[in-house]
Design a protein around this motif. Structure first.
Motif, PDB file in Angstrom:
ATOM      1  N   LEU A   1      -1.606  -2.745  -8.275  1.00 17.17           N
ATOM      2  CA  LEU A   1      -2.966  -3.267  -8.132  1.00 17.17           C
ATOM      3  C   LEU A   1      -3.234  -4.384  -9.125  1.00 17.17           C
ATOM      4  O   LEU A   1      -4.119  -5.215  -8.911  1.00 17.17           O
ATOM      5  N   LEU A   2      -2.450  -4.415 -10.200  1.00 24.84           N
ATOM      6  CA  LEU A   2      -2.568  -5.472 -11.206  1.00 24.84           C
ATOM      7  C   LEU A   2      -1.435  -6.489 -11.107  1.00 24.84           C
ATOM      8  O   LEU A   2      -1.684  -7.704 -11.137  1.00 24.84           O
ATOM      9  N   THR A   3      -0.204  -6.009 -10.949  1.00 26.34           N
ATOM     10  CA  THR A   3       0.956  -6.913 -11.019  1.00 26.34           C
ATOM     11  C   THR A   3       0.998  -7.929  -9.887  1.00 26.34           C
ATOM     12  O   THR A   3       1.558  -9.018 -10.048  1.00 26.34           O
TER      13      THR A   3
ATOM     14  N   HIS B   1      -8.367 -13.692   2.235  1.00 26.34           N
ATOM     15  CA  HIS B   1      -9.704 -14.231   2.012  1.00 26.34           C
ATOM     16  C   HIS B   1     -10.683 -13.157   1.558  1.00 26.34           C
ATOM     17  O   HIS B   1     -11.670 -13.451   0.885  1.00 26.34           O
ATOM     18  N   SER B   2     -10.426 -11.919   1.910  1.00 23.31           N
ATOM     19  CA  SER B   2     -11.269 -10.819   1.463  1.00 23.31           C
ATOM     20  C   SER B   2     -11.263 -10.717  -0.058  1.00 23.31           C
ATOM     21  O   SER B   2     -12.303 -10.469  -0.681  1.00 23.31           O
ATOM     22  N   ALA B   3     -10.097 -10.925  -0.673  1.00 18.56           N
ATOM     23  CA  ALA B   3      -9.996 -10.887  -2.140  1.00 18.56           C
ATOM     24  C   ALA B   3     -10.763 -12.039  -2.767  1.00 18.56           C
ATOM     25  O   ALA B   3     -11.320 -11.903  -3.860  1.00 18.56           O
ATOM     26  N   HIS B   4     -10.792 -13.183  -2.092  1.00 14.00           N
ATOM     27  CA  HIS B   4     -11.573 -14.323  -2.592  1.00 14.00           C
ATOM     28  C   HIS B   4     -13.048 -13.937  -2.682  1.00 14.00           C
ATOM     29  O   HIS B   4     -13.718 -14.210  -3.682  1.00 14.00           O
ATOM     30  N   LEU B   5     -13.548 -13.314  -1.633  1.00  9.90           N
ATOM     31  CA  LEU B   5     -14.954 -12.922  -1.588  1.00  9.90           C
ATOM     32  C   LEU B   5     -15.257 -11.829  -2.619  1.00  9.90           C
ATOM     33  O   LEU B   5     -16.262 -11.898  -3.333  1.00  9.90           O
ATOM     34  N   SER B   6     -14.389 -10.840  -2.705  1.00 12.76           N
ATOM     35  CA  SER B   6     -14.582  -9.756  -3.665  1.00 12.76           C
ATOM     36  C   SER B   6     -14.550 -10.289  -5.095  1.00 12.76           C
ATOM     37  O   SER B   6     -15.353  -9.884  -5.944  1.00 12.76           O
ATOM     38  N   GLY B   7     -13.620 -11.203  -5.342  1.00 11.81           N
ATOM     39  CA  GLY B   7     -13.526 -11.802  -6.673  1.00 11.81           C
ATOM     40  C   GLY B   7     -14.770 -12.594  -7.023  1.00 11.81           C
ATOM     41  O   GLY B   7     -15.270 -12.528  -8.153  1.00 11.81           O
ATOM     42  N   ALA B   8     -15.285 -13.350  -6.052  1.00 14.72           N
ATOM     43  CA  ALA B   8     -16.498 -14.149  -6.276  1.00 14.72           C
ATOM     44  C   ALA B   8     -17.674 -13.250  -6.640  1.00 14.72           C
ATOM     45  O   ALA B   8     -18.417 -13.517  -7.596  1.00 14.72           O
ATOM     46  N   ILE B   9     -17.837 -12.169  -5.893  1.00 16.41           N
ATOM     47  CA  ILE B   9     -18.934 -11.232  -6.152  1.00 16.41           C
ATOM     48  C   ILE B   9     -18.776 -10.593  -7.527  1.00 16.41           C
ATOM     49  O   ILE B   9     -19.732 -10.475  -8.300  1.00 16.41           O
TER      50      ILE B   9
ATOM     51  N   PRO C   1       0.777  -1.249   0.000  1.00 17.59           N
ATOM     52  CA  PRO C   1       0.000   0.000   0.000  1.00 17.59           C
ATOM     53  C   PRO C   1       0.805   1.294   0.000  1.00 17.59           C
ATOM     54  O   PRO C   1       0.465   2.221  -0.749  1.00 17.59           O
ATOM     55  N   PRO C   2       1.865   1.418   0.820  1.00 12.69           N
ATOM     56  CA  PRO C   2       2.602   2.691   0.808  1.00 12.69           C
ATOM     57  C   PRO C   2       3.189   3.049  -0.564  1.00 12.69           C
ATOM     58  O   PRO C   2       3.280   4.226  -0.908  1.00 12.69           O
ATOM     59  N   ALA C   3       3.575   2.019  -1.339  1.00 13.59           N
ATOM     60  CA  ALA C   3       4.141   2.290  -2.666  1.00 13.59           C
ATOM     61  C   ALA C   3       3.090   2.882  -3.589  1.00 13.59           C
ATOM     62  O   ALA C   3       3.406   3.679  -4.486  1.00 13.59           O
ATOM     63  N   ILE C   4       1.845   2.505  -3.372  1.00  9.63           N
ATOM     64  CA  ILE C   4       0.752   3.045  -4.174  1.00  9.63           C
ATOM     65  C   ILE C   4       0.353   4.428  -3.661  1.00  9.63           C
ATOM     66  O   ILE C   4       0.204   5.381  -4.432  1.00  9.63           O
TER      67      ILE C   4
ATOM     68  N   VAL D   1      -7.821  -6.470 -10.228  1.00 17.80           N
ATOM     69  CA  VAL D   1      -7.857  -5.136  -9.621  1.00 17.80           C
ATOM     70  C   VAL D   1      -9.058  -4.980  -8.689  1.00 17.80           C
ATOM     71  O   VAL D   1      -8.911  -4.544  -7.536  1.00 17.80           O
ATOM     72  N   ILE D   2     -10.237  -5.342  -9.176  1.00 19.72           N
ATOM     73  CA  ILE D   2     -11.462  -5.158  -8.385  1.00 19.72           C
ATOM     74  C   ILE D   2     -11.413  -5.984  -7.104  1.00 19.72           C
ATOM     75  O   ILE D   2     -11.813  -5.516  -6.028  1.00 19.72           O
ATOM     76  N   ALA D   3     -10.906  -7.207  -7.191  1.00 20.86           N
ATOM     77  CA  ALA D   3     -10.888  -8.094  -6.025  1.00 20.86           C
ATOM     78  C   ALA D   3      -9.988  -7.576  -4.916  1.00 20.86           C
ATOM     79  O   ALA D   3     -10.248  -7.827  -3.733  1.00 20.86           O
ATOM     80  N   ILE D   4      -8.947  -6.841  -5.285  1.00 21.16           N
ATOM     81  CA  ILE D   4      -7.997  -6.392  -4.263  1.00 21.16           C
ATOM     82  C   ILE D   4      -8.360  -5.018  -3.694  1.00 21.16           C
ATOM     83  O   ILE D   4      -7.838  -4.622  -2.632  1.00 21.16           O
ATOM     84  N   LEU D   5      -9.256  -4.281  -4.333  1.00 19.86           N
ATOM     85  CA  LEU D   5      -9.554  -2.921  -3.893  1.00 19.86           C
ATOM     86  C   LEU D   5     -10.036  -2.825  -2.446  1.00 19.86           C
ATOM     87  O   LEU D   5      -9.559  -1.955  -1.697  1.00 19.86           O
ATOM     88  N   PRO D   6     -10.973  -3.675  -1.996  1.00 21.43           N
ATOM     89  CA  PRO D   6     -11.383  -3.570  -0.583  1.00 21.43           C
ATOM     90  C   PRO D   6     -10.218  -3.779   0.383  1.00 21.43           C
ATOM     91  O   PRO D   6     -10.126  -3.090   1.409  1.00 21.43           O
ATOM     92  N   THR D   7      -9.340  -4.711   0.048  1.00 22.47           N
ATOM     93  CA  THR D   7      -8.174  -4.964   0.897  1.00 22.47           C
ATOM     94  C   THR D   7      -7.237  -3.773   0.895  1.00 22.47           C
ATOM     95  O   THR D   7      -6.734  -3.356   1.945  1.00 22.47           O
ATOM     96  N   TYR D   8      -7.000  -3.218  -0.290  1.00 22.61           N
ATOM     97  CA  TYR D   8      -6.109  -2.066  -0.399  1.00 22.61           C
ATOM     98  C   TYR D   8      -6.641  -0.884   0.412  1.00 22.61           C
ATOM     99  O   TYR D   8      -5.900  -0.233   1.150  1.00 22.61           O
ATOM    100  N   LEU D   9      -7.923  -0.617   0.288  1.00 16.62           N
ATOM    101  CA  LEU D   9      -8.518   0.507   1.013  1.00 16.62           C
ATOM    102  C   LEU D   9      -8.463   0.294   2.528  1.00 16.62           C
ATOM    103  O   LEU D   9      -8.283   1.243   3.295  1.00 16.62           O
ATOM    104  N   ARG D  10      -8.596  -0.967   2.940  1.00 26.39           N
ATOM    105  CA  ARG D  10      -8.539  -1.280   4.363  1.00 26.39           C
ATOM    106  C   ARG D  10      -7.126  -1.109   4.915  1.00 26.39           C
ATOM    107  O   ARG D  10      -6.938  -0.730   6.072  1.00 26.39           O
ATOM    108  N   HIS D  11      -6.108  -1.411   4.101  1.00 27.65           N
ATOM    109  CA  HIS D  11      -4.713  -1.416   4.579  1.00 27.65           C
ATOM    110  C   HIS D  11      -3.859  -0.327   3.937  1.00 27.65           C
ATOM    111  O   HIS D  11      -2.632  -0.396   4.014  1.00 27.65           O
TER     112      HIS D  11
END
Length: 201
Positions: free
Chosen positions: A43-45, A166-174, A31-34, A92-102
């Motif tokens: 967010l993609l790599t 696991h948050s990314a798993h849920l976001s990805g599923a949705i 996160p700090p690098a972003i 990208v979409i699956a990781i966004l909730p995690t990124y915003l949280r951390h």
């Protein structure tokens, strides 16, 4: 074809990152690098590198079995490169909730294709809910696996402590479900019809 290309690129980049720690550190979601350095490409790599060979193998086997079906379905809906758009956007979409949280946590890191693979898996479940899949050598309907997967991911995300996102798993599923419904709203009706008429094939 795109499924095989994505698998090949992910295996190659992951292998290079195993051998070159500086490369892994540049591609991983940190996160700090972003936030500070505006390295939004992370967010993609991060979806093309993995923690170890078992992590990589599990994700790529799952992508192999389900990606080919969804690539064909999405290709018919929005064209030959539709699956590539779906997969990359899912990372990208699956990781966004995690990124915003951390986003202000300098100790947090995340990597792996699990979010995108989860999107592919749940897009498959929406199309073929009663299709039999093999989970740890046990056959079960895709819809049953999906229910268990969501329940387990939700529980483990609340519990924490295993260094798996696991948050990314849920976001990805949705995202996988919503993407399919957006591309073809009739998919929802078809899913309900097939759900009410089990056919284990």
């Amino acid at each position: 074809m795109l499924t095989f290309i994505l698998i090949a690129v992910t295996v190659l980049v992951s292998w290079l990152a195993f051998e070159r720690p500086p490369l892994l550190n540049r591609l991983i979601l940190w996160p700090p690098a972003i936030d500070r350095n505006h390295q939004y490409d992370r967010l993609l790599t991060h979806g093309f590198i993995h923690a170890d060979w078992s992590h990589l193998l599990f994700n790529m086997i799952t992508l192999y079995f389900f990606g080919r079906v969804i690539e064909n379905v999405i290709g018919q809906l929005i064209g030959p490169f539709g699956f590539l758009l779906f997969y990359l956007s899912a990372i990208v979409i699956a990781i966004l909730p995690t990124y915003l949280r951390h986003r202000h946590d300098p100790t947090y890191r995340s990597l792996g294709a699990s979010g995108a693979v989860s999107a592919v898996l749940f897009a498959f479940v929406l199309i073929k809910p009663w299709s039999m899949i093999i989970v740890f050598v046990l056959p079960m309907p895709a819809i049953l696996y999906a229910v268990g997967y969501v329940a387990y991911s939700f529980w483990m995300d609340r519990r924490g402590g295993d260094n798996i996102n696991h948050s990314a798993h849920l976001s990805g599923a949705i995202y996988g479900v919503l993407f399919m419904l957006l591309m073809e709203p009739r998919v929802g009706t078809i899913f309900l019809e097939r759900l009410m008429s089990p056919s284990f094939r």
